[in-house]
Design a protein around this motif. Structure first.
Motif, PDB file in Angstrom:
ATOM      1  N   GLU A 129       1.066  -1.249  -0.041  1.00  0.00           N
ATOM      2  CA  GLU A 129       0.090   0.001  -0.042  1.00  0.00           C
ATOM      3  C   GLU A 129       0.944   1.284  -0.020  1.00  0.00           C
ATOM      4  OE1 GLU A 129      -3.506   2.184   2.555  1.00  0.00           O
ATOM      5  OE2 GLU A 129      -2.606   0.600   3.420  1.00  0.00           O
ATOM      6  N   HIS A 130       0.544   2.325  -0.751  1.00  0.00           N
ATOM      7  CA  HIS A 130       0.886   3.701  -0.774  1.00  0.00           C
ATOM      8  C   HIS A 130      -0.183   4.624  -0.585  1.00  0.00           C
ATOM      9  CE1 HIS A 130       5.005   2.623  -1.623  1.00  0.00           C
ATOM     10  NE2 HIS A 130       4.687   1.632  -2.467  1.00  0.00           N
ATOM     11  N   GLY A 131      -0.988   4.242   0.332  1.00  0.00           N
ATOM     12  CA  GLY A 131      -2.208   5.281   0.762  1.00  0.00           C
ATOM     13  C   GLY A 131      -3.435   5.185   0.010  1.00  0.00           C
ATOM     14  N   ASP A 132      -3.433   4.148  -1.069  1.00  0.00           N
ATOM     15  CA  ASP A 132      -4.452   3.976  -1.942  1.00  0.00           C
ATOM     16  C   ASP A 132      -5.511   3.028  -1.697  1.00  0.00           C
ATOM     17  OD1 ASP A 132      -2.756   2.006  -2.652  1.00  0.00           O
ATOM     18  OD2 ASP A 132      -2.691   2.407  -4.587  1.00  0.00           O
ATOM     19  N   LEU A 133      -5.408   2.401  -0.576  1.00  0.00           N
ATOM     20  CA  LEU A 133      -6.392   1.148  -0.174  1.00  0.00           C
ATOM     21  C   LEU A 133      -7.530   1.793   0.724  1.00  0.00           C
ATOM     22  CD1 LEU A 133      -4.045  -1.903   0.323  1.00  0.00           C
ATOM     23  CD2 LEU A 133      -5.536  -1.238  -1.545  1.00  0.00           C
ATOM     24  N   VAL A 134      -8.655   1.098   0.540  1.00  0.00           N
ATOM     25  CA  VAL A 134      -9.605   1.488   1.313  1.00  0.00           C
ATOM     26  C   VAL A 134     -10.170   0.096   2.039  1.00  0.00           C
ATOM     27  CG1 VAL A 134     -12.090   2.274   1.844  1.00  0.00           C
ATOM     28  CG2 VAL A 134     -10.335   3.513   0.281  1.00  0.00           C
ATOM     29  N   ASP A 135     -10.263   0.017   3.321  1.00  0.00           N
ATOM     30  CA  ASP A 135     -10.518  -1.245   4.106  1.00  0.00           C
ATOM     31  C   ASP A 135     -11.669  -2.002   3.576  1.00  0.00           C
ATOM     32  OD1 ASP A 135      -8.067  -1.039   5.511  1.00  0.00           O
ATOM     33  OD2 ASP A 135      -8.794  -0.570   7.332  1.00  0.00           O
ATOM     34  N   ASP A 136     -12.740  -0.909   3.732  1.00  0.00           N
ATOM     35  CA  ASP A 136     -13.969  -1.512   3.261  1.00  0.00           C
ATOM     36  C   ASP A 136     -14.197  -2.292   1.940  1.00  0.00           C
ATOM     37  OD1 ASP A 136     -16.929  -1.868   3.576  1.00  0.00           O
ATOM     38  OD2 ASP A 136     -17.368  -0.090   2.689  1.00  0.00           O
ATOM     39  N   THR A 137     -13.711  -1.552   0.955  1.00  0.00           N
ATOM     40  CA  THR A 137     -13.716  -2.128  -0.261  1.00  0.00           C
ATOM     41  C   THR A 137     -12.639  -3.230  -0.575  1.00  0.00           C
ATOM     42  OG1 THR A 137     -12.442  -0.518  -1.138  1.00  0.00           O
ATOM     43  CG2 THR A 137     -14.782  -0.261  -1.658  1.00  0.00           C
ATOM     44  N   LEU A 138     -11.422  -3.206  -0.038  1.00  0.00           N
ATOM     45  CA  LEU A 138     -10.647  -4.262  -0.214  1.00  0.00           C
ATOM     46  C   LEU A 138     -10.936  -5.666   0.663  1.00  0.00           C
ATOM     47  CD1 LEU A 138      -7.667  -5.532  -0.662  1.00  0.00           C
ATOM     48  CD2 LEU A 138      -6.883  -4.252   1.571  1.00  0.00           C
ATOM     49  N   GLU A 139     -11.354  -5.319   1.532  1.00  0.00           N
ATOM     50  CA  GLU A 139     -12.139  -6.694   2.533  1.00  0.00           C
ATOM     51  C   GLU A 139     -13.258  -7.130   1.993  1.00  0.00           C
ATOM     52  OE1 GLU A 139     -12.453  -5.354   6.546  1.00  0.00           O
ATOM     53  OE2 GLU A 139     -10.558  -4.850   6.691  1.00  0.00           O
ATOM     54  N   ALA A 140     -13.992  -6.482   1.015  1.00  0.00           N
ATOM     55  CA  ALA A 140     -15.363  -6.705   0.341  1.00  0.00           C
ATOM     56  C   ALA A 140     -14.709  -7.634  -0.911  1.00  0.00           C
ATOM     57  CB  ALA A 140     -16.202  -5.620  -0.024  1.00  0.00           C
ATOM     58  N   PHE A 141     -13.730  -7.249  -1.408  1.00  0.00           N
ATOM     59  CA  PHE A 141     -13.212  -8.202  -2.624  1.00  0.00           C
ATOM     60  C   PHE A 141     -12.460  -9.260  -2.180  1.00  0.00           C
ATOM     61  CE2 PHE A 141      -9.045  -8.862  -4.889  1.00  0.00           C
ATOM     62  CZ  PHE A 141      -9.562  -9.533  -5.963  1.00  0.00           C
ATOM     63  N   VAL A 142     -11.621  -9.399  -0.988  1.00  0.00           N
ATOM     64  CA  VAL A 142     -11.069 -10.554  -0.538  1.00  0.00           C
ATOM     65  C   VAL A 142     -12.129 -11.691  -0.026  1.00  0.00           C
ATOM     66  CG1 VAL A 142      -9.490 -11.600   1.229  1.00  0.00           C
ATOM     67  CG2 VAL A 142      -8.967  -9.386  -0.075  1.00  0.00           C
ATOM     68  N   ASP A 143     -13.059 -11.001   0.451  1.00  0.00           N
ATOM     69  CA  ASP A 143     -14.401 -11.707   1.235  1.00  0.00           C
ATOM     70  C   ASP A 143     -15.126 -12.483   0.411  1.00  0.00           C
ATOM     71  OD1 ASP A 143     -13.133 -11.330   3.835  1.00  0.00           O
ATOM     72  OD2 ASP A 143     -14.539  -9.757   4.250  1.00  0.00           O
ATOM     73  N   ASN A 144     -15.153 -11.734  -0.782  1.00  0.00           N
ATOM     74  CA  ASN A 144     -16.478 -11.910  -1.664  1.00  0.00           C
ATOM     75  C   ASN A 144     -15.959 -12.805  -3.218  1.00  0.00           C
ATOM     76  OD1 ASN A 144     -19.328 -10.963  -0.595  1.00  0.00           O
ATOM     77  ND2 ASN A 144     -17.848  -9.295  -0.132  1.00  0.00           N
ATOM     78  N   GLY A 145     -14.517 -12.601  -3.271  1.00  0.00           N
ATOM     79  CA  GLY A 145     -14.329 -13.215  -4.446  1.00  0.00           C
ATOM     80  C   GLY A 145     -14.292 -14.592  -4.767  1.00  0.00           C
ATOM     81  N   PRO A 146     -14.258 -15.556  -3.785  1.00  0.00           N
ATOM     82  CA  PRO A 146     -14.210 -16.947  -3.883  1.00  0.00           C
ATOM     83  C   PRO A 146     -15.939 -17.359  -4.155  1.00  0.00           C
ATOM     84  CG  PRO A 146     -12.863 -16.659  -2.149  1.00  0.00           C
ATOM     85  CD  PRO A 146     -13.275 -15.137  -2.279  1.00  0.00           C
ATOM     86  N   GLY A 147     -16.885 -16.410  -3.420  1.00  0.00           N
ATOM     87  CA  GLY A 147     -18.304 -16.654  -3.688  1.00  0.00           C
ATOM     88  C   GLY A 147     -18.555 -16.063  -5.158  1.00  0.00           C
ATOM     89  N   ALA A 148     -17.952 -15.128  -5.459  1.00  0.00           N
ATOM     90  CA  ALA A 148     -18.444 -14.821  -7.000  1.00  0.00           C
ATOM     91  C   ALA A 148     -17.877 -15.802  -7.828  1.00  0.00           C
ATOM     92  CB  ALA A 148     -17.570 -13.408  -7.277  1.00  0.00           C
ATOM     93  N   LEU A 149     -16.882 -16.433  -7.673  1.00  0.00           N
ATOM     94  CA  LEU A 149     -16.513 -17.459  -8.565  1.00  0.00           C
ATOM     95  C   LEU A 149     -17.482 -18.667  -8.438  1.00  0.00           C
ATOM     96  CD1 LEU A 149     -12.496 -17.679  -8.226  1.00  0.00           C
ATOM     97  CD2 LEU A 149     -13.916 -17.095 -10.253  1.00  0.00           C
ATOM     98  N   ALA A 150     -17.604 -19.055  -7.264  1.00  0.00           N
ATOM     99  CA  ALA A 150     -18.738 -20.418  -7.088  1.00  0.00           C
ATOM    100  C   ALA A 150     -19.931 -19.941  -7.716  1.00  0.00           C
ATOM    101  CB  ALA A 150     -18.794 -20.519  -5.671  1.00  0.00           C
ATOM    102  N   PHE A 151     -20.512 -18.661  -7.620  1.00  0.00           N
ATOM    103  CA  PHE A 151     -21.650 -18.319  -8.262  1.00  0.00           C
ATOM    104  C   PHE A 151     -21.814 -18.417  -9.770  1.00  0.00           C
ATOM    105  CE2 PHE A 151     -23.886 -14.926 -10.271  1.00  0.00           C
ATOM    106  CZ  PHE A 151     -25.259 -15.272 -10.340  1.00  0.00           C
TER     107      PHE A 151
END
Length: 539
Positions: free
Chosen positions: A77-99
Motif C-alpha cells: 500500500e501507498h495510501g490508495d487502499l480503503v479497508d471496506d472495499t479491499l475486504e469486500a473483494f477478498v471476502d466475496n471473491g471466492p463466492g463470486a467464482l462459485a456463483f
C-alpha cells in the motif's frame, strides 16, 4: 416509459456478472451496451482471474487465507487502499467464482506455478494458485450471437496455460488444433465472455446495443433510470431498484486521460470503447472519485500494421519479448533504466520517471534491443522466428548502425550493451537485479537454468530494435463505492439506486496489481456484489 428492476450498463465481465447476480436475486434485468459488440476489454484480454482462496485452490489442497491476502495487499500500500472495499473483494471473491461457475458462466482451472507478482511481501504465493485460466469454449454454443462478441483477428484456439504466457509450450497437436478450429473453440477472454453471454441468454437477458446513455435520471435524490438515444431516437428506461455502471475505463478519451492520469499513455492495449461513459455519468450526479491517477499499466508494442476494426492503433502488452534472453531495453539516451523482466504494472514507474533538468520523461521513447540469437529462437509480437521481418522492426548490421537508425547515442548504446553482456555472461545483473525473482523467470526461457532463463548476451549480428510504448490494460479509477458496491457521494454516503463495478469504479485494490488477473478478479467480484446489492434494493 418502459420500466425494469435493474439496469446494467456495459457488457464486459463486470456487467454480465452484475446482470446474472441481479437476476439470481429475482430482479428483472436490462443489459445495455453502447457499442454493437459484447465484451469490450474483457473479450480481448488474457482472461486470467486473480482471486485469493478460490475454490480451485481449495480443491487442489493449496493453502490460502483471508489474513494472508490482506497482509499481501497492505504490504504494497501507498495510501490508495480503503479497508471496506479491499475486504469486500477478498471476502466475496471466492463466492463470486462459485456463483458464476454454478450458473454456467465460468469454467476455470489453475495456472500451474503462476506466482504472485511481489514475492518479497508477506502473504504472497510463489507457487501460484490465485490466478485462474479459462477452459475452452465453443462459440457455436451461442448460435447467431457468436458474431456479437468483440474479437481480434488471428485468435488461436488455445488456453493460456498451453502458451508460453501461461507456462506452456505453445504446441498443440495438429489434429487437436484442427478439431478446435472446426468447433470454433476459444480460450482467454473470449471463453470467459462467451460463457457469460450464454448464461445471460439462457436467463432471457439479451444485450441491447447502440444505446448512448447521456444521463442518469434522478428523482428525490435517487437514481431511477437512464436517458439517452438509440439509433437516433430518444431512449429512456426506468429502474425500480437501481442502475449498475460497468462501462469500462476512460483511457481512450483524450480529455479525461490528460486530466487524470499521472503520466504519458500513448498506446493502450484495450479496445477504443473505453471512453469514460460511466465516469461522466457518475460525476454528473455528484459521485466521489478515487484512484484517478492510476491504471493497470503495461509497456506495449504498437505495430504500425495493427489496427482495430474502427481504424485506431491497436497495441499489445510486451511480456515475453522483454523477458527472454538476448534482449534488453534502453531509453532515448541509449541506457538501460529498469529490470526488463519485472511485472508490467510496476514498470510504469520507470517509464513515468520525470527529469526536471530536461523537463521531460527521460525513458520515453524506449527501445527493445535484441540480436540474431533472439530472432532465431523467440517471437516478437506475432512475428515468429523464420517469418519475414515486418517494417516496424528495425534491423542493422552493427550496434552503431542500429543506434543511428533509432536515434540514440552510438557510444552510449555500445557501452550499455557491453556492460550488459559482461554480466549476463556471468548470470548477473548488478544494475537492476534481473533474474533474481521467481517472477522474472516465469516469462523467460524455462528450457534454461537459473538466471539464464532471462539473461543472455546480445552480441550476434544482425541487431534489431522495436519501439516500446507506455500503455495500459485499462484505467482503475472512478467513482468510489462502499463494500456493497454502492456508489458514494462527496460526503461518503451512498447515492440511492446507483452501483458500480469493473474498471468504471475506483478499484478495491487501489493501484495494486497483485498478480495475473489483478484486473478481472476485482471486476467480477464487484460486478457480483453490485448486481446482488441492486437486485435486493428496495423498489
Amino acid at each position: 416509459m418502459e420500466e425494469t428492476d435493474v439496469i446494467v450498463l456495459g457488457t464486459g465481465a463486470a456487467g454480465m456478472t452484475a446482470a446474472l447476480a441481479a437476476h439470481e436475486g429475482g430482479a428483472r434485468v436490462r443489459l445495455i451496451e453502447r457499442g454493437e459488440r459484447v465484451g469490450g476489454t474483457s473479450a480481448v484480454s488474457g482472461g486470467v482471474i486473480w482471486i485469493a482462496g478460490n475454490p480451485a485452490m481449495r480443491e487442489a489442497g493449496m493453502a490460502d487465507s483471508r489474513e494472508e491476502a490482506l497482509a499481501y495487499f497492505r504490504a504494497l500500500e501507498h495510501g490508495d487502499l480503503v479497508d471496506d472495499t479491499l475486504e469486500a473483494f477478498v471476502d466475496n471473491g471466492p463466492g463470486a467464482l462459485a456463483f458464476l461457475t454454478g450458473a454456467g458462466a465460468l469454467s476455470v482451472s489453475l495456472l500451474p506455478g503462476y506466482p504472485d507478482y511481489y514475492l518479497d511481501r508477506p502473504g504472497a504465493k510463489p507457487e501460484g494458485g490465485r490466478a485462474l485460466d479459462h477452459d475452452l469454449f465453443s462459440l457455436k454454443e451461442l448460435g447467431n450471437w457468436a458474431g456479437r462478441i468483440f474479437a481480434i483477428e488471428d485468435l488461436k484456439p488455445m488456453m493460456l496455460r498451453e502458451t508460453p504466457l501461461g507456462g506452456g509450450t505453445g504446441v498443440v497437436p495438429p489434429e487437436e488444433m484442427q478439431r478446435r478450429i472446426a468447433n470454433d473453440e476459444r480460450g482467454f477472454g473470449q471463453a470467459m465472455v462467451g460463457r457469460m453471454l450464454k448464461a445471460c441468454l439462457k436467463r432471457g437477458i439479451e444485450p441491447e446495443f447502440g444505446v448512448e446513455t447521456e444521463r442518469l435520471m434522478v428523482e428525490d435524490g435517487r437514481v431511477v433510470g437512464i436517458a439517452g438515444s438509440q439509433g437516433g431516437k430518444p431512449f429512456e428506461l426506468r429502474a425500480k431498484r437501481g442502475v449498475v455502471i460497468a462501462t469500462g475505463g476512460f483511457e481512450w478519451d483524450a480529455d479525461l486521460k490528460q486530466t487524470f492520469l499521472r503520466g504519458p499513455v500513448d498506446a493502450p492495449a484495450s479496445p477504443p470503447t473505453a471512453i469514460g461513459t460511466g465516469l461522466r455519468l457518475a460525476m454528473r450526479v455528484g459521485a466521489k472519485l478515487g484512484n484517478m491517477t492510476s491504471a493497470w499499466w503495461a509497456p506495449t508494442l504498437a505495430p504500425s500494421t495493427a489496427r482495430w476494426a474502427s481504424g485506431e492503433q491497436r497495441a499489445s502488452p510486451l511480456l515475453i519479448e522483454r523477458t527472454v534472453p538476448h534482449s534488453l531495453m534502453v531509453n532515448r539516451k541509449g541506457k538501460r533504466f529498469c529490470n526488463e523482466a519485472a511485472n508490467y504494472s510496476a514498470l510504469a514507474g520507470a517509464f513515468h520517471e520525470f527529469d526536471p533538468q530536461s523537463y521531460d520523461y527521460e525513458n520515453l521513447p524506449a527501445w527493445l534491443v535484441f540480436d540474431a540469437q533472439y530472432r532465431a529462437r523467440y517471437p516478437i509480437d506475432t512475428v515468429m522466428p523464420g517469418d519475414p521481418l515486418p517494417e516496424w522492426v528495425t534491423e542493422a548490421a552493427s550496434l552503431a548502425e542500429l543506434a543511428a537508425k533509432i536515434g540514440v547515442p552510438v557510444v552510449a548504446l555500445s557501452a550499455t550493451v557491453a556492460r550488459f553482456n559482461e554480466y549476463a555472461a556471468k548470470g548477473e545483473d548488478p544494475d537492476f537485479a534481473r533474474g533474481t525473482s521467481a517472477y522474472d523467470h516465469f516469462y523467460g526461457d524455462r528450457s534454461r537454468e537459473g538466471t539464464a532463463t532471462t539473461l543472455g548476451v546480445v552480441d550476434q549480428a544482425p541487431f534489431y530494435a522495436v519501439e516500446v510504448h507506455m500503455g495500459l490494460l485499462g484505467t482503475n479509477g472512478g467513482p468510489r463505492t462502499d463494500g456493497e458496491a454502492r456508489i458514494l457521494d462527496h460526503a461518503g454516503q451512498p447515492i440511492p439506486g446507483l452501483f458500480g463495478g469493473g474498471n468504471a469504479i475506483a478499484s478495491p485494490t487501489g493501484g495494486i496489481y497483485a498478480g495475473a488477473g489483478g484486473t478481472l478478479g476485482p471486476a467480477i467480484t464487484f460486478g457480483y456484489i453490485a448486481g446482488r446489492s441492486a437486485g435486493r434494493a428496495a423498489a
